[in-house]
Write an enzyme that holds these catalytic residues in place. Sequence first.
Site, PDB file in Angstrom:
ATOM      1  N   CYS A   2       0.881  -1.150   0.000  1.00 42.56           N
ATOM      2  CA  CYS A   2       0.000   0.000   0.000  1.00 42.56           C
ATOM      3  C   CYS A   2       0.927   1.209   0.000  1.00 42.56           C
ATOM      4  CB  CYS A   2      -0.840   0.016   1.274  1.00 42.56           C
ATOM      5  SG  CYS A   2      -1.713  -1.534   1.548  1.00 42.56           S
ATOM      6  N   ARG A  27       0.994   1.637  -6.029  1.00 40.21           N
ATOM      7  CA  ARG A  27       1.228   0.675  -4.942  1.00 40.21           C
ATOM      8  C   ARG A  27      -0.060  -0.030  -4.520  1.00 40.21           C
ATOM      9  NH1 ARG A  27       6.121   1.552  -2.562  1.00 40.21           N
ATOM     10  NH2 ARG A  27       5.472   0.355  -0.766  1.00 40.21           N
ATOM     11  N   TRP A  74      -3.925  -1.821  -1.202  1.00 43.50           N
ATOM     12  CA  TRP A  74      -4.009  -3.019  -2.039  1.00 43.50           C
ATOM     13  C   TRP A  74      -4.283  -4.150  -1.063  1.00 43.50           C
ATOM     14  CZ3 TRP A  74      -1.187  -7.668  -2.584  1.00 43.50           C
ATOM     15  CH2 TRP A  74      -1.458  -8.390  -3.758  1.00 43.50           C
ATOM     16  N   ASN A  99       1.524  -0.079   5.902  1.00 36.77           N
ATOM     17  CA  ASN A  99       1.858  -0.820   4.688  1.00 36.77           C
ATOM     18  C   ASN A  99       2.658  -2.038   5.113  1.00 36.77           C
ATOM     19  OD1 ASN A  99       2.698  -1.651   2.093  1.00 36.77           O
ATOM     20  ND2 ASN A  99       4.563  -0.433   2.281  1.00 36.77           N
ATOM     21  N   GLY A 100       2.251  -3.220   4.639  1.00 35.88           N
ATOM     22  CA  GLY A 100       2.973  -4.433   4.987  1.00 35.88           C
ATOM     23  C   GLY A 100       2.009  -5.502   5.460  1.00 35.88           C
ATOM     24  N   GLU A 482       6.844 -12.729 -22.173  1.00 36.75           N
ATOM     25  CA  GLU A 482       6.620 -11.347 -21.757  1.00 36.75           C
ATOM     26  C   GLU A 482       5.439 -10.747 -22.545  1.00 36.75           C
ATOM     27  OE1 GLU A 482       7.329  -9.517 -19.402  1.00 36.75           O
ATOM     28  OE2 GLU A 482       7.012  -7.488 -20.116  1.00 36.75           O
ATOM     29  N   LYS A 486       2.033  -9.324 -20.802  1.00 35.29           N
ATOM     30  CA  LYS A 486       1.551  -7.954 -21.016  1.00 35.29           C
ATOM     31  C   LYS A 486       0.091  -7.968 -21.458  1.00 35.29           C
ATOM     32  CE  LYS A 486       3.925  -6.157 -19.610  1.00 35.29           C
ATOM     33  NZ  LYS A 486       5.158  -6.019 -18.891  1.00 35.29           N
ATOM     34  N   GLU A 489      -2.221  -8.973 -18.460  1.00 29.88           N
ATOM     35  CA  GLU A 489      -2.396  -8.072 -17.328  1.00 29.88           C
ATOM     36  C   GLU A 489      -3.167  -6.801 -17.661  1.00 29.88           C
ATOM     37  OE1 GLU A 489       2.218  -6.499 -17.083  1.00 29.88           O
ATOM     38  OE2 GLU A 489       1.091  -6.485 -15.241  1.00 29.88           O
ATOM     39  N   HIS A 505       3.437 -30.972 -29.247  1.00 28.17           N
ATOM     40  CA  HIS A 505       3.388 -31.881 -28.091  1.00 28.17           C
ATOM     41  C   HIS A 505       2.173 -31.602 -27.214  1.00 28.17           C
ATOM     42  CE1 HIS A 505       7.253 -33.538 -29.163  1.00 28.17           C
ATOM     43  NE2 HIS A 505       7.739 -32.297 -29.280  1.00 28.17           N
ATOM     44  N   LYS A 603       1.786  -1.882  -8.717  1.00 34.14           N
ATOM     45  CA  LYS A 603       3.090  -1.746  -9.354  1.00 34.14           C
ATOM     46  C   LYS A 603       4.193  -2.392  -8.523  1.00 34.14           C
ATOM     47  CE  LYS A 603       5.924   0.039 -12.408  1.00 34.14           C
ATOM     48  NZ  LYS A 603       5.935  -0.702 -13.676  1.00 34.14           N
TER      49      LYS A 603
HETATM   50  C1  AGP Z   1       4.810  -6.722 -15.235  1.00 34.04           C
HETATM   51  O1  AGP Z   1       4.262  -5.846 -16.133  1.00 34.04           O
HETATM   52  C2  AGP Z   1       4.600  -6.420 -13.816  1.00 34.04           C
HETATM   53  N1  AGP Z   1       4.721  -5.078 -13.484  1.00 34.04           N
HETATM   54  C3  AGP Z   1       5.265  -7.408 -12.847  1.00 34.04           C
HETATM   55  O2  AGP Z   1       5.352  -8.675 -13.398  1.00 34.04           O
HETATM   56  C4  AGP Z   1       6.647  -6.980 -12.302  1.00 34.04           C
HETATM   57  O3  AGP Z   1       7.641  -7.127 -13.265  1.00 34.04           O
HETATM   58  C5  AGP Z   1       6.953  -7.829 -11.043  1.00 34.04           C
HETATM   59  O4  AGP Z   1       5.973  -7.604 -10.081  1.00 34.04           O
HETATM   60  C6  AGP Z   1       8.316  -7.540 -10.475  1.00 34.04           C
HETATM   61  O5  AGP Z   1       8.433  -6.189 -10.100  1.00 34.04           O
HETATM   62  P1  AGP Z   1       9.856  -5.522  -9.903  1.00 34.04           P
HETATM   63  O6  AGP Z   1      10.530  -5.515 -11.217  1.00 34.04           O
HETATM   64  O7  AGP Z   1       9.570  -4.145  -9.378  1.00 34.04           O
HETATM   65  O8  AGP Z   1      10.601  -6.364  -8.905  1.00 34.04           O
END
Ligand code: AGP
Length: 608
Positions: A2, A27, A74, A99-100, A482, A486, A489, A505, A603
């Site tokens: 958070c 966050r 979050w 936060n935590g 990747e 993308k 998400e 396979h 994020k």
């Molecule tokens: C991908 O688009 C995400 N933002 C996510 O997979 C991200 O790469 C992951 O949570 C790791 O975050 P970081 O690079 O800040 O450690």
Amino acid sequence: MCGIIAAASNRNVGKLLVQGLHKMEYRGYDSAGIALHQDDGIAHLRTLGKVQLLEEKMISEKPKSKLGIAHTRWATHGEPSETNAHPHKSQDSIYIVHNGIIENYVQLKEDLKQSGYEFLSQTDSELIAHLLDHYINQGQSMVEAMYAAKEKLEGAYAIAAIDIKDNTNLVIARNKSPLLIGIGADEMFAASDPLAIAQQTNDFIFLEDGDVAEISANTYKIFDKSKKEVVREITRINISAEATSKGEYRHYMEKEIYEQPEAVSNTIDGRIGGEDVLDNIFGLGSSDLFSKVRRIQIVACGTSLHAGRVAANWFSSIAELPCQIDYASEYRYRNPHVDEKSLLVTISQSGETADTLAALNYAKEKDYLSTLTICNVPTSSLARESDFSFFTNAGPEIGVASTKAFTTQLAALMLLALSLAKSRNLNPKLRGRVVQALRLLPETIAEALNSKDQMTEIAPDIANKDNALFLGRGIFYPIAKEGALKLKEISYIHAEAYPAGELKHGPLALIDENMPVIALAPESEIAEKLISNLEEVKARGGTLYVCADPSVNMDVKSGKLIHMPECDFFMSPIVYNIPLQILSYEVALLRGTDIDQPRNLAKSVTVE
Ligand code: AGP
């Protein structure tokens, strides 16, 4: 994970606290709240949903205050709701934001209930307010109560607390969750991220684990884990307003995609010279250390892990070193074998990802030669806790979906492969070739961004499907992964990635006219085999969208062949990733999703 923010000032702080929350929505953004000390009590406002809704409530209620705390959430314990939103309170007297995660919350909650405290939320955080109230009622000051509470709390936390009886001071505490003090003119702040208060000050103090601090408008006092008053270093950081605004773009993600040529220039700038990588770019003494490395261990999560998977190929072919890669969340639990010539490399945009930090802390107890982090945030916990740090210099990445962070991580990892090879006196000719290709990379990425029109054309075909398949071979398999991540998400379309040779396979059974297949076909020694794999898709009615080298020509029927700019094979994974980013963005636009803040995500993932 958070975001928390607090302020003590000689002016009204409500608006700036909410502005700070906006900057930290990356966050978490499922609910938000604020507690403001007023002459006649505490104004306590909370809303379900984004910070915007809290802002609207503030505009209608107009609370005025010079001391306050605020939070964007979050959810971990308890669903997103107004009742579970922070700040939490005890007896209408103590208000806290957290936060935590409090790991022993079940037992502590039970004990507090036995002492007569009533719980209004399902969160683990509420008990912190009750614990503080409990100790303050025993005659302790807020700082003493915070220390007493800390002795009970297990887990990660950044806390800010205010007491209705004190309209001057707020108290904060940190353990394994980021927390800093911002020093203004006649005002002080605390926050999870300097971004939140960058408009108010450039002077920050990053607290250490175990620290407690008392803050008022004109002064602050920091105490360490043994309750001794300490002086912590002030760090000056200039975060420009331009770097944190969307400018002419519709979303941060869009801005961050198109910033990539410049971001990569910033990663490589001052790190290569002539035909080679410069010495010690990974920190003083790193070149010498690298000559002793015989094995690499990478730990990371999500997109950062995909960057590591690409780099494993480079470590092998350029630096002739084996590389093991683990999901950070899995690494500690497989009892990894460590030999003393292994270098542990963590990769992270934020430098605050809890799984990666926990993996690093576990690794520090083992016999690694050294630890290195590649990350984008110089003030982050990973940077502070690693032996060596390399900063990607991508600038703030605010969109939840990583784009420029990934591209710059790849550039940084290529520099690492080159540095390792140089320290080991290997492949000077190849190094020269790769350095030259790196120099051209920003330009090549700019060319790849021109694939936008083609991606916009394809986007409607993908946007109306429920699934998508991404195919790549070798070093392009992590790029396919990747691409699938993308799309998932930000557009909420289910997407999978496979090495193209694996299709027959099993996954080939999925192919029909409803399964778009996005494939990567660079020039390589296995290009022909890949084309055969794609023919298998075509024969089953699958629609093919192929990003290919200009030399590749194939009939994709109703699909599309997108020719990529010519580039050195070593740079091609970086370049071929660009159209995939644009495609997900354009698909998500058509589906009308919340691109910068996709549902259920955040994020910076600061919980394990
Ligand atoms: C991908 O688009 C995400 N933002 C996510 O997979 C991200 O790469 C992951 O949570 C790791 O975050 P970081 O690079 O800040 O450690």
